[in-house]
Design an enzyme around this catalytic site. Structure first.
Site, PDB file in Angstrom:
ATOM      1  N   HIS A  96       2.240   0.103  -3.190  1.00  0.00           N
ATOM      2  CA  HIS A  96       1.393  -0.188  -2.198  1.00  0.00           C
ATOM      3  C   HIS A  96       1.583   0.410  -0.777  1.00  0.00           C
ATOM      4  CE1 HIS A  96      -0.341  -2.916  -5.102  1.00  0.00           C
ATOM      5  NE2 HIS A  96      -1.660  -2.669  -4.752  1.00  0.00           N
ATOM      6  N   ALA A  97       2.951   0.839  -0.722  1.00  0.00           N
ATOM      7  CA  ALA A  97       3.472   1.301   0.674  1.00  0.00           C
ATOM      8  C   ALA A  97       2.797   2.747   0.971  1.00  0.00           C
ATOM      9  CB  ALA A  97       4.914   1.725   0.866  1.00  0.00           C
TER      10      ALA A  97
END
Length: 166
Positions: A100-101
């Protein structure tokens, strides 16, 4: 010794933090854990780690890693974190973002026209920000390394460390 920043916020994925933390040490770099502020952050599992400095106090870095989990949703809300990410990008230094970065890269304005990957649930976010989503475990585009999730950690870190050495 050259420093590699690793960003943390609450609800980070501890696998995506610990594996890179020790891999950069093995490669001869010093990991510097940074957060929106210097304090202890809790992983999704309850595991905790202290950020030694806030993003605005970050020392000179050779590269930057952004673990996933739900932490990127908090990281992207910090103007200091986004400023740090943009600075590292403008300096042409490697940035690694896993899972999700990619949300942090979107909020920092770094994905337009770039080949990227990430956890499948953020594909729409990456594409809507102008990213060229690739259905691959690890994608390298210039100084940017992105990966889909924990299963991709070995390839993600190989690619990131290759950029540092290259």
């Amino acid at each position: 010794m050259e420093r590699i920043g690793i960003l943390l916020a609450d609800l980070f994925d501890e696998r995506e933090f610990l594996y890179p933390y020790y891999r950069v040490q093995e490669a001869g770099y010093t990991p510097v854990v940074l957060g929106p502020e210097a304090r202890e952050y809790r992983a999704k599992s309850g595991f905790a780690w202290k950020a030694e400095a806030g993003a605005q106090e970050a020392p000179a870095l050779r590269g930057l890693l952004i673990p996933g989990g739900f932490a990127p949703d908090y990281l992207r809300r910090s103007p200091e974190v986004l400023s740090l990410v943009r600075r590292v990008a403008e300096e042409g230094k490697p940035i690694g973002a896993i899972c999700h970065a990619g949300w942090v890269l979107v909020s920092a304005g770094l994905v337009r026209g770039r080949r990227v990957t990430g956890f499948p649930s953020i594909r729409d976010d990456l594409e809507n920000a102008g990213g060229l989503y690739q259905e691959a475990g690890v994608v390298v585009d210039g100084n940017l390394v992105t990966a889909q999730g924990p299963k991709d950690l070995p390839g993600f870190m190989r690619a990131f460390l290759d950029l540092l050495g290259g």
